[in-house]
Design a protein around this motif. Structure first.
Motif, PDB file in Angstrom:
ATOM      1  N   GLY A  27     -56.124 -36.360  23.773  1.00 24.03           N
ATOM      2  CA  GLY A  27     -54.876 -36.651  23.072  1.00 24.03           C
ATOM      3  C   GLY A  27     -54.788 -35.997  21.709  1.00 24.03           C
ATOM      4  N   THR A  28     -55.922 -35.594  21.149  1.00 27.18           N
ATOM      5  CA  THR A  28     -55.878 -34.970  19.833  1.00 27.18           C
ATOM      6  C   THR A  28     -55.267 -33.578  19.916  1.00 27.18           C
ATOM      7  N   GLY A  29     -55.453 -32.944  21.060  1.00 26.34           N
ATOM      8  CA  GLY A  29     -54.828 -31.645  21.252  1.00 26.34           C
ATOM      9  C   GLY A  29     -55.691 -30.523  20.725  1.00 26.34           C
ATOM     10  N   TRP A  30     -54.991 -29.472  20.302  1.00 31.44           N
ATOM     11  CA  TRP A  30     -55.664 -28.248  19.923  1.00 31.44           C
ATOM     12  C   TRP A  30     -56.235 -28.336  18.527  1.00 31.44           C
ATOM     13  N   SER A  31     -57.331 -27.641  18.358  1.00 32.22           N
ATOM     14  CA  SER A  31     -57.794 -27.460  16.992  1.00 32.22           C
ATOM     15  C   SER A  31     -58.114 -25.996  16.830  1.00 32.22           C
ATOM     16  N   VAL A  32     -57.613 -25.392  15.778  1.00 31.54           N
ATOM     17  CA  VAL A  32     -57.882 -23.985  15.554  1.00 31.54           C
ATOM     18  C   VAL A  32     -58.481 -23.810  14.173  1.00 31.54           C
ATOM     19  N   GLU A  33     -59.019 -22.653  13.961  1.00 26.56           N
ATOM     20  CA  GLU A  33     -59.606 -22.386  12.658  1.00 26.56           C
ATOM     21  C   GLU A  33     -58.504 -22.374  11.607  1.00 26.56           C
ATOM     22  N   PRO A  34     -58.850 -22.819  10.421  1.00 26.77           N
ATOM     23  CA  PRO A  34     -57.862 -22.752   9.340  1.00 26.77           C
ATOM     24  C   PRO A  34     -57.556 -21.296   8.979  1.00 26.77           C
ATOM     25  N   PRO A  35     -56.468 -21.071   8.247  1.00 18.54           N
ATOM     26  CA  PRO A  35     -56.125 -19.709   7.872  1.00 18.54           C
ATOM     27  C   PRO A  35     -57.302 -19.036   7.173  1.00 18.54           C
ATOM     28  N   GLU A  36     -57.367 -17.729   7.356  1.00 16.36           N
ATOM     29  CA  GLU A  36     -58.528 -17.019   6.832  1.00 16.36           C
ATOM     30  C   GLU A  36     -58.430 -16.736   5.345  1.00 16.36           C
ATOM     31  N   SER A  37     -57.221 -16.765   4.782  1.00 18.06           N
ATOM     32  CA  SER A  37     -57.139 -16.412   3.371  1.00 18.06           C
ATOM     33  C   SER A  37     -57.694 -17.544   2.517  1.00 18.06           C
ATOM     34  N   LYS A  38     -58.317 -17.138   1.436  1.00 19.67           N
ATOM     35  CA  LYS A  38     -59.003 -18.087   0.555  1.00 19.67           C
ATOM     36  C   LYS A  38     -58.349 -18.031  -0.823  1.00 19.67           C
ATOM     37  N   PRO A  39     -58.611 -19.061  -1.655  1.00 17.92           N
ATOM     38  CA  PRO A  39     -58.070 -19.011  -3.013  1.00 17.92           C
ATOM     39  C   PRO A  39     -58.550 -17.753  -3.737  1.00 17.92           C
ATOM     40  N   HIS A 150     -55.057 -20.057 -10.619  1.00 20.41           N
ATOM     41  CA  HIS A 150     -55.316 -18.642 -10.336  1.00 20.41           C
ATOM     42  C   HIS A 150     -54.461 -17.770 -11.266  1.00 20.41           C
ATOM     43  N   GLU A 151     -53.172 -18.097 -11.352  1.00 20.09           N
ATOM     44  CA  GLU A 151     -52.278 -17.354 -12.252  1.00 20.09           C
ATOM     45  C   GLU A 151     -52.751 -17.480 -13.691  1.00 20.09           C
ATOM     46  N   ALA A 152     -53.088 -18.718 -14.083  1.00 21.12           N
ATOM     47  CA  ALA A 152     -53.536 -18.959 -15.457  1.00 21.12           C
ATOM     48  C   ALA A 152     -54.801 -18.170 -15.745  1.00 21.12           C
ATOM     49  N   SER A 153     -55.689 -18.093 -14.772  1.00 24.94           N
ATOM     50  CA  SER A 153     -56.938 -17.359 -14.960  1.00 24.94           C
ATOM     51  C   SER A 153     -56.647 -15.895 -15.249  1.00 24.94           C
ATOM     52  N   GLN A 154     -55.688 -15.346 -14.529  1.00 30.90           N
ATOM     53  CA  GLN A 154     -55.375 -13.934 -14.737  1.00 30.90           C
ATOM     54  C   GLN A 154     -54.764 -13.696 -16.110  1.00 30.90           C
ATOM     55  N   VAL A 155     -53.871 -14.615 -16.520  1.00 31.83           N
ATOM     56  CA  VAL A 155     -53.263 -14.481 -17.843  1.00 31.83           C
ATOM     57  C   VAL A 155     -54.335 -14.596 -18.928  1.00 31.83           C
ATOM     58  N   LEU A 156     -55.211 -15.605 -18.760  1.00 33.38           N
ATOM     59  CA  LEU A 156     -56.251 -15.831 -19.763  1.00 33.38           C
ATOM     60  C   LEU A 156     -57.190 -14.641 -19.880  1.00 33.38           C
TER      61      LEU A 156
END
Ligand SMILES: [Zn+2]
Length: 462
Positions: A27-39, A150-156
């Motif tokens: 009943g849980t159904g499908w499970s797939v890998e999470p998206p490959e892109s990372k922070p 992430h944006e703040a890190s780039q500005v800093l």
């Protein structure tokens, strides 16, 4: 930074299916890998991100009228947490707090650390639960991919050498205040909310994944964004400025979905959604739509004669205690209530108060520039956004032992049909030109002048 997702090999895909069938209860159904892109690149720990998010959320709570209806909040938080629990790269520390702003504008935004805000207007515009789940899944995508920090890190990184940054980020105390001193601050239009197109694509990708996992048709998210943009062009300006539309959003999402697994019997709506929406619709109309409560067309009250001190990076200044501090990306504004107004092209503009910034002269010789040439360069930049700028008077002055220039301008006020007076004071501070502009419509400039002079006298530069 582009974020692309590679097509999975057939073998990995089948392996994922096999694993899912093997491990998951029926009943849980499908499970797939999470998206490959990372922070992306990030200078902040999750703990620091949480602190910043929390402090920023407190400011949002103060600045915006919130819907307090308990049923609506319970529903939105249950739905939001269910969706967030399916997000990749989730952190157990994240707050996952969902609030509803009492505004009929269609908008939603997420602060670092899981503080998600939905405008009442976006819930009222949604036709079913799947559509609002799409917005919430997308906002959760911004959180788990850490787009704000992430944006703040780039500005800093572009502004402050790493050695100095390390020391500052390591200190205790208010991170918001420390970052504000470096010119990375919370404002209604701060970088915490401004996403790049690539961040939008990544939030779409994560949102699509979450929707699929939760059993909603993942097409709904991108479709809903298109519907609201077409149907309510005037009410979605802020949404699409905080969330710039990625190139061919629908196509990208369409490509993504088959990778997640086969179509399901999608869940579309729930009686709970319709009940929450009806509760909102039956509440009194929101206060007259304004981009933010700090924006007003009324005349500000007289400046208080009691002054309070603002400690900035390398300077301090006192200002009337009925004004507030607005930290912008590249300036600090000291603003009376109602001092920020709607301006035709530029969104909002400051019509009253003071604005402090540092200017790095480009054409006036490396570190060897003179005050007059650098100030001229600054005036030229100001003229680009104020074509009718006219110098009334300029003179040299002494600012506690420093050579300074003061220039009085006339220009167009953002208040329609009015002229504005600006008093610009510049002095050299290390390699920068320190600039302070006092702003008022021409009609009230003389009333504000004593306040401006008292503020100028209180200015301390290191
Ligand atoms: Zn977005």
């Amino acid at each position: 930074m582009g974020v692309r997702r590679s097509r999975r090999s057939e073998a990995r895909y089948l392996a994922a299916i096999a694993l899912a069938l093997f491990f998951l209860p029926p009943g849980t159904g499908w499970s797939v890998e999470p998206p490959e892109s990372k922070p992306g690149f990030n200078l902040f720990s999750v703990r620091e991100e949480m602190q910043w998010g929390k402090e920023s959320a407190e400011k949002v709570d103060e600045a915006y009228p919130l819907v307090t209806n308990p049923q609506v909040l319970r529903y939105i938080n249950e739905l939001g947490r269910r969706l967030a629990s399916l997000a990749p790269n989730n952190d157990p520390e994240y707050a996952w707090t969902f609030k509803v702003i009492n505004s009929s504008d269609i908008n939603a935004f997420a602060l670092p650390g899981g503080y998600v805000y939905l405008n009442r207007g976006v819930i009222e515009a949604a036709e079913n639960e799947a559509q609002i789940a799409g917005v919430m899944a997308h906002e959760s995508g911004h959180v788990v991919m850490r787009h704000g920090t992430h944006e703040a890190s780039q500005v800093l990184l572009a502004k402050v050498p790493l050695t100095i940054l390390g020391g500052i980020l390591g200190q205790s105390g208010s991170l918001t205040a420390q970052l504000a001193q470096m010119g990375v601050g919370f404002g209604v239009n701060s970088i915490l909310l401004k996403n790049s197109r690539s961040a939008e694509s990544q939030a779409d990708e994560v949102g699509t994944y979450i929707l699929y996992q939760a059993g909603y048709d993942p097409h709904v998210m991108a479709q809903f964004f298109e519907i609201i943009e077409k149907k309510y062009p005037q009410k979605t300006i802020q949404f699409f400025s905080d969330h710039p539309v990625p190139e061919s959003r629908i196509k990208a999402v369409d490509r993504e979905i088959p990778l997640l697994g086969p179509a399901k019997a999608w869940k579309t709506d729930s009686p709970e959604f319709q009940e929450a929406k009806n509760r909102l619709l039956s509440l009194p109309a929101p206060p007259r739509a304004k981009p933010s409560p700090s924006v007003s067309s009324g005349t500000p009250p007289a400046p208080s004669s009691r002054l309070t001190k603002f400690e900035g990076n390398g300077f301090s200044i006192s200002y009337p205690d009925n004004w507030r501090v607005q930290l912008n990306e590249d300036s600090v504004a000291l603003v009376p209530p109602g001092g920020i107004v709607n301006a035709a092209e530029s969104g909002t503009a400051q019509a009253y108060g003071a604005s402090i910034s540092r200017f790095q002269p480009q054409n006036s010789g490396q570190g060897n520039w003179g005050l007059i040439a650098a100030t001229q360069e600054l005036v030229d930049t100001l003229r680009q956004s104020n074509p009718n700028l006219r110098i009334i008077e300029q003179k040299a002055m002494n600012l506690k032992g420093r050579s300074a220039l003061s220039i009085l301008f006339e220009t167009d006020s953002p208040l329609q049909g009015q002229k504005e007076r600006d008093l610009l004071v510049t002095t050299r501070q290390r390699d920068y030109l320190f600039s302070l502009i006092f702003i008022s419509p021409e009609s009230t400039f003389d009333t504000y002048k004593p306040t401006f002079l008292a503020m100028l006298q209180s200015l301390e530069l290191q």
